[in-house]
Design an enzyme around this catalytic site. Structure first.
Site: not given
Ligand code: CP
Length: 316
Positions: A62-63, A90, A112, A140
């Site tokens: 999603r993100t 590496k 992320r 998040h």
């Molecule tokens: N909600 C969320 O962060 O989903 P993803 O891990 O698929 O990005």
């Protein structure tokens, strides 16, 4: 929307450091981008000539894809960095990797990472804007923003609502960002889960804690079911998945005791039959896919605002 308000954050690291006014400004900005998805031409020239890199060191559906779509809709060029095929394998460091991408002309880094604090570290090490797409157990922020955006869409406001966040609070960056933002926006937050998945001292954040979903379910206007993060659970923090589902799963039976109009949320990905039964996840109270749709507008707003803050700094 406050038309005199000037957004000044070049980075979005977390919601702990944002005020109510700043959070509402992002949500109001996202509202302006919502109708893009219904247009035949879904593009604006806002970030034309800008480069966004998606640096994902952890998996995402999603993100990652909604940041890509959001950047594309704003006409930015997008680089998709993946750890598995990069020189990180590496031994190249995070900062060196980001500096090398910046040398190619990257303006916004969306990151992320499994290490809490990685986005903050980057924001101190490079000139580009940094947007946190989830760091360790820390925050998040865009997930919480889209959660709140969705609640406002359904209920108008968070003021006076009781929101239950259920599950693995200890390992959840989604829970932390939700707590920071929802309490600022006037919601009462109840954290619900087994003691082993509840961080010590969490009630200092202005939330109630319950270890019994059945005792509180009738109070809830919104219920946010967190995923059990099997990949992060070190030891045996609950006796069995079956027992966890029995006490903390959102089942059709439990829904009979909830308010008729309770809003059912989940950040995804869902462990069907563990934290939520399929009939509930796909049922009439669920806004789970609406959350995902709203993620695009919210992320467009975030990319737009951090870039705007950079432009203001250059002009000043
Ligand atoms: N909600 C969320 O962060 O989903 P993803 O891990 O698929 O990005």
């Amino acid at each position: 929307m406050d038309t005199k308000f000037q957004w000044r954050h070049k980075h979005l690291i977390g919601l702990a450091e944002l005020s109510r006014q700043e959070i509402e400004f992002i949500l109001d900005t996202a509202k302006g981008f919502e109708e893009f998805s219904t247009r035949s031409v879904k593009k604006a020239p806002t970030l034309r000539g800008k480069v966004v890199v998606n640096m994902f060191f952890e998996d995402s559906t999603r993100t990652r894809n909604s940041f890509t779509l959001a950047a594309n809709r704003l006409s930015a060029d997008v680089i998709e960095f993946t750890k598995t095929s990069s020189s990180v394998n590496k031994g190249e460091t995070l900062i060196d990797t980001a500096r090398n991408l910046e040398a190619m002309g990257v303006d916004i880094v969306v990151i992320r990472h499994s290490a809490g604090g990685a986005p903050k570290l980057l924001s101190r090490s490079i000139n580009a804007c940094v947007v946190n797409a989830g760091d360790g157990f820390h925050e998040h922020p865009t997930q919480a923003l889209l959660d709140i955006y969705t609640i406002r869409q359904v209920r108008g406001s968070l003021d006076g609502l009781t929101v239950g966040i259920v599950g693995d609070i200890a390992h959840s960056r989604v829970a932390r960002s939700n707590i920071y933002a929802m309490t600022k926006l006037g919601a009462k937050v109840i954290l619900i889960g087994p003691p082993t998945l509840m961080p010590a001292g969490i009630s200092q954040l202005g939330v109630r804690v319950s270890h019994n979903l059945d005792e509180v379910i009738e109070e809830l206007d919104v219920i946010n079911m967190l995923r059990i993060q099997f990949e992060r659970l070190g030891g045996n923090l609950f006796p069995s998945v079956r027992e966890y589902s029995h006490f903390f799963g959102l089942t059709v039976d439990r829904m009979k005791r909830a308010k008729k109009d309770i809003v059912v949320m989940h950040p995804g990905p869902i462990n069907r039959g563990v934290e939520i039964e399929s009939e509930v996840a796909d049922g009439p109270n669920s806004v789970i896919l609406q959350q995902v749709s709203n993620g695009v507008a919210v992320r467009m707003a975030v990319l737009f605002l951090v870039n705007q803050a950079t432009a203001i700094q250059i002009n000043e």
